[in-house]
Design a protein around this motif. Structure first.
Motif, PDB file in Angstrom:
ATOM      1  N   ARG A  19       0.575  -0.817  -0.173  1.00  0.00           N
ATOM      2  CA  ARG A  19       0.169   0.385  -0.169  1.00  0.00           C
ATOM      3  C   ARG A  19       0.717   1.214  -0.245  1.00  0.00           C
ATOM      4  O   ARG A  19       1.433   1.920   0.820  1.00  0.00           O
ATOM      5  N   SER A  21       1.110   5.288  -0.070  1.00  0.00           N
ATOM      6  CA  SER A  21      -0.064   6.896   0.610  1.00  0.00           C
ATOM      7  C   SER A  21       1.411   7.894  -0.156  1.00  0.00           C
ATOM      8  O   SER A  21       2.328   7.597  -0.442  1.00  0.00           O
ATOM      9  N   ARG A  72      -8.914   7.520  -0.629  1.00  0.00           N
ATOM     10  CA  ARG A  72      -8.205   8.946  -0.395  1.00  0.00           C
ATOM     11  C   ARG A  72      -9.014   9.415   1.225  1.00  0.00           C
ATOM     12  O   ARG A  72     -10.526   8.687   0.856  1.00  0.00           O
ATOM     13  N   THR A  78      -4.104  12.591   2.689  1.00  0.00           N
ATOM     14  CA  THR A  78      -3.958  11.518   2.278  1.00  0.00           C
ATOM     15  C   THR A  78      -4.424  10.665   1.297  1.00  0.00           C
ATOM     16  O   THR A  78      -5.508  11.319   0.626  1.00  0.00           O
ATOM     17  N   TYR A  80      -4.531   6.754  -1.336  1.00  0.00           N
ATOM     18  CA  TYR A  80      -3.700   6.048  -1.080  1.00  0.00           C
ATOM     19  C   TYR A  80      -4.069   5.097  -2.395  1.00  0.00           C
ATOM     20  O   TYR A  80      -4.806   4.973  -3.672  1.00  0.00           O
ATOM     21  N   GLN A  82      -3.509   0.760  -2.995  1.00  0.00           N
ATOM     22  CA  GLN A  82      -3.797   0.109  -2.741  1.00  0.00           C
ATOM     23  C   GLN A  82      -3.058  -1.691  -3.731  1.00  0.00           C
ATOM     24  O   GLN A  82      -4.041  -1.313  -5.022  1.00  0.00           O
TER      25      GLN A  82
END
Length: 125
Positions: A19, A21, A72, A78, A80, A82
């Motif tokens: 994942r 970020s 998000r 942030t 992300y 995945q």
């Protein structure tokens, strides 16, 4: 202005997950659409996926559809990425990008105003 910092990259075996970020500075993060791109050695940077400012819509490149998911958290500034079922061909430097006025050409890097420095993802076979 928005500053972006990616993290979470690393080395993983094929079939594994990571994942990523992307942490953003600035109080206007929630007004930006966000994209993820990647660049493999010797290749041009390519679109991976994007998410609207609200998080209500996402779009993905065919090569990652069904394996990657973008989300998000605007409260945390942030976004992300995945990544599941990783393949060796996913090996690349991954970049997040922010765009204030993204059009239907969201897959083009010129749609984005700010870029992170990138994080390396390496997938071994």
């Amino acid at each position: 202005q928005v500053q972006l910092v990616e993290s979470g990259g690393g080395l993983v075996q094929a079939g594994g997950s990571l994942r990523l970020s992307c942490a953003a500075s600035g109080r206007t993060f929630s007004t930006y659409g966000m994209g993820w791109f990647r660049q493999a050695p010797g290749k041009e940077r390519e679109f991976v996926g994007a998410i609207t400012w609200s998080g209500g819509n996402t779009v993905y490149a065919d090569s990652v559809k069904g394996r990657f998911t973008i989300s998000r958290d605007n409260a945390k500034n942030t976004v992300y990425l995945q990544m599941n079922s990783l393949k060796p061909e996913d090996t690349a430097v991954y970049y997040c990008a922010a765009g204030r006025y993204i059009t239907d050409s969201y897959y083009n890097d010129y749609e984005y105003d700010y870029w992170g420095q990138g994080t390396q993802v390496s997938v071994s076979s």
